[in-house]
Design a protein around this motif. Structure first.
Motif, PDB file in Angstrom:
ATOM      1  N   SER A 124     -49.181 -27.144  57.067  1.00 33.85           N
ATOM      2  CA  SER A 124     -49.116 -26.037  55.966  1.00 33.85           C
ATOM      3  C   SER A 124     -48.481 -26.717  54.374  1.00 33.85           C
ATOM      4  O   SER A 124     -47.702 -27.781  54.539  1.00 33.85           O
ATOM      5  N   PRO A 125     -49.177 -26.102  53.467  1.00 37.45           N
ATOM      6  CA  PRO A 125     -48.269 -26.571  52.090  1.00 37.45           C
ATOM      7  C   PRO A 125     -47.316 -25.976  51.795  1.00 37.45           C
ATOM      8  O   PRO A 125     -46.736 -25.159  52.424  1.00 37.45           O
ATOM      9  N   VAL A 127     -45.876 -23.057  50.419  1.00 38.53           N
ATOM     10  CA  VAL A 127     -46.054 -21.612  49.998  1.00 38.53           C
ATOM     11  C   VAL A 127     -45.404 -21.069  49.225  1.00 38.53           C
ATOM     12  O   VAL A 127     -45.506 -19.986  48.460  1.00 38.53           O
ATOM     13  N   LYS A 322     -54.659 -25.868  50.932  1.00 39.91           N
ATOM     14  CA  LYS A 322     -53.706 -26.683  50.503  1.00 39.91           C
ATOM     15  C   LYS A 322     -53.173 -26.647  49.118  1.00 39.91           C
ATOM     16  O   LYS A 322     -52.071 -26.929  48.597  1.00 39.91           O
TER      17      LYS A 322
END
Lengths: 487, 487
Positions: A124-125, A127, A322
């Protein structure tokens, strides 16, 4: 890049008992109208107001409840619109006939798995940096400017606006040969891979049970399963320090991550790039380029996309997952011309097209360079995080035998574990005990799909994703990591 | 509901020649910076600035062009971020190395089919009424209130917010038994049907070549193709004046449109409803309820969803395509409990989940009743359009033998043509000559899939969609229609 999903809490819907004398709260007119609607709805649903029963006139109910007559009428109108009540000429408002059937829903289950205190799992980036203002601004522009046809069914390939914006963006930043006519907008990488596998299967594949797709070993098991579910047969494509190796003869397609191999972090060597495209040119196979990390290169000039060197042999796949956030479900395929129509057709019959408002908003962001600025800022942030990770693990107190690899780009690093130290499982246990979640290399080997586990002598390593923890939590997570790796 | 799609214009990307002396326009600083960026980009792409060549210092270029030094530096920064330039310690800004390869895109083809002057084809709602302000308001609320986790990968079943809002809405307006735990949010009807067919196939279906799916005859050919592409075998389910008839024994599933059959407009008779659910209960088959027009019922009380009477045998499928706009690609499945996990899994491996921002905006709209209000207003508008159609065709100058059917609900009517008059093809030709496009019953028969055409003695009819023409154009379209049907 994450193959788990949260079982999110389901809210119970059970109605609350409401006296038919309608005990309404004091408060704003809006609040009281809502309370009246709720009470009536519950009474109908619960059977206390039977179908056909007549309601008091709005005048009478207003007098009884102290609400204004307008409020009561609005509530009646709302419930009529909802189908609970019906207005009959000459006989006022009555409870509508409704189909019988079980109507009391069971209370929802709540089974949210506990999140780890420190999360360094990859996939996961960050967020927390989603550009909400820019996205809202772009959406506002779209909604105020788009012709009404934009809300109708659209082109399965995606909106002309986004394909045009992407063509420019991918050409200038990734060296992709990307006319708008080669692009099909999809709802993320998974969909692109799935559609493509289906198209290869529909074209005969290898006849004997679906197309053969070579995928990097180690690689993401989730993606292997995507290919299998779409009818493909997965074979391993071994990865070494130069990236993906020789393509199996029998493969119809190979899927690679040239910019930053997942999970080893290797950049595909120029010789290997050449070998891949030569394989495709000679045997008619297809190369699928997963450019998931292409925007985040730190140490050298961006490595151009493989597609730019062989646009008729390579399918380029990119996403906003991403750079902006996975929740947008926006991705794009840049295809050899002969595959555009079949992929667009597969898209049409699988979900018609990707939602247009999001597409148009992204096109706005790209066109006015807000997307570039966001990517640049994100790249700086991630680079700082990467630097911190490297400094902590290789600085004044290095961890004997722990090698930090694959940090030239992207949002994750591979920490190679020493042969003579504790193995992956042991390190993961130590981490979990301290509230730290981190990825392991082991589950990425193809053999792991058969629950055989990594073969003997295979390297052991941790996959550390540094996109996820909030700015505040990151140093603390690194503290734990160094404790886990320490003696 | 439309199986054609526009080949939208593809914009050519060809670079325009720019003198390296950079002839910049006068205008705003922003405009001039953009012009400088464009000129540099084109120069690099076109090869006039070769990799490695050194650019003038920002000071010198500023002096030469009359731009401020800050403007030049910003342009250099932007192009460095894009990968065109690179800043080298000690040697200033140079043109970056870029992968070689064919880079001049071919000019795009433009092949937009000419739209008909008057469009009464079925399948699209009145998109001129898309509630842009309400959607923007809801989006703003979502973006300002959602936790950052909302931008990460989400639950393949959809957000808890939307599933909860839908559970309430579908329960109260359509009589659907719909706890949030039974719901899977999808990207429209096509995806729901496709995923479900895949799940039936994965569960063994009929073993011999995929699940057998009975579909209404006449019905939408596009949907038959969706089922076939997902591995299903389509068999006909004949429709008469009571709606869909007896289910074939061998079917694993039947797909029906109980509220307003497409294209005949018939409402499924209570006896048939009962027969359908009895068939499912006894044989273990599945009923798929396509409630595409459920919200738009004009003459009687809403007919509750079939699902409400047999929630463990019926899959309910609804969308926002007719109520808001197809471009949103938002739909929902309400499933028997045993199908929730397999469908969510199929969704996960086909596109992970539907975009979250749209889901959350729709949840907002439903929760604050803006959705109800919009549906109510749309229902009134469509009802007026329906009334106008009926008045024009059955009023003072009726058309001998033309029967207007299926107008109790929805956005389309079936005009039965007289046996002794001109046939469908002839009427369509007449209409086309006057610039009017309208649907024909003929293409909806199952036999039409094999290009056999409607069998002898089959009824002939036009399908008139009255959702599409703008308020201004609708009466004119009806004028043409009456001319086409007249003597």
């Amino acid at each position: 890049m994450d193959d788990s999903w949260p079982t999110s809490a389901a809210e119970a819907l059970g109605g609350t008992g409401v006296d038919l004398h309608l005990d309404l709260p004091h408060g704003t007119p809006h609040g009281r109208r809502a309370a009246l609607e709720r009470a009536l709805r519950d009474a109908v649903r619960g059977g206390r107001l039977a179908p056909g029963s007549r309601l008091p006139s709005s005048r009478r109910l207003a007098a009884e409840t102290g609400l204004s007559r307008g409020t009561v009428k609005s509530a009646y109108d709302q419930l009529t619109a909802e189908g609970y009540l019906t207005a009959r000429q000459g006989s006022g408002t009555v409870v509508a006939d409704r189909p019988q059937g079980p109507s009391a829903p069971a209370p929802g289950r709540s089974a949210v798995p506990r999140a780890p205190r420190h999360d360094l799992r990859p996939g996961s980036p960050d967020v927390t940096s989603f550009p909400t203002s820019a996205w809202l601004r772009a959406t506002r522009r779209v909604l105020s400017a788009a012709p009404s046809a934009a809300y109708d069914y659209g082109d399965p390939r995606g909106t002309a606006e986004l394909r045009t914006a992407l063509a420019g963006y991918l050409g200038r930043t990734r060296g992709v040969v990307a006319e708008p006519d080669r692009i099909v907008v999809v709802s993320g990488y998974v969909q692109g891979l799935s559609l493509l596998t289906g198209v290869l299967g529909g074209r005969g594949g290898r006849e004997r049970g679906g197309p053969v797709v070579a995928m990097e070993d180690p690689g993401l098991p989730f993606h292997r399963e995507v290919v299998r579910r779409a009818g493909g047969r997965v074979v391993p494509l071994p990865v070494d320090e130069w990236g993906a190796g020789a393509c199996p003869r029998e493969a119809d397609a190979v899927v690679v991550t040239p910019a930053h191999q997942y999970p080893t972090g290797v950049t595909l060597h120029p010789a290997r790039r050449h070998a891949l495209t030569a394989w495709a040119r000679e045997g008619g196979g297809l190369v699928v380029e997963d450019d998931y990390d292409g925007e985040f290169r730190y140490d050298r000039q961006p490595v151009g996309a493989l597609q730019g060197t062989a646009p008729d042999q390579v399918v380029y796949l990119g996403t906003a997952s991403k750079t902006l956030g996975p929740a947008l479900r926006l991705g794009w395929m840049v295809l050899p011309p002969h595959l555009v129509a079949p992929v667009a057709e597969a898209k049409l019959y699988s979900d018609y097209h990707t939602g247009s408002v999001g597409q148009l908003a992204l096109a706005e962001l790209i066109a006015d360079h807000a997307y570039d600025r966001h990517v640049r800022a994100a790249r700086l942030r991630y680079r700082r995080r990467r630097d911190l990770l490297v400094a902590r693990l290789t600085g004044e107190a290095p961890y004997p035998g722990v090698e930090v690899r694959g940090v030239a780009a992207g949002l994750h690093a591979l920490l190679g574990l020493p042969q003579d130290g504790p193995d992956e499982a042991e390190v993961l246990r130590r981490a979990a005990a301290l509230g730290l979640a981190v990825g392991a290399l082991g589950e990425h080997w193809h053999a792991a799909d058969d629950a055989v586990g990594p073969g003997p002598g295979r390297p052991q390593g941790l996959i550390v994703g540094y996109g996820t923890p909030g700015e505040g939590g990151y140093p603390a997570a690194l503290d734990i990591l160094t404790r886990v790796l320490g003696p």
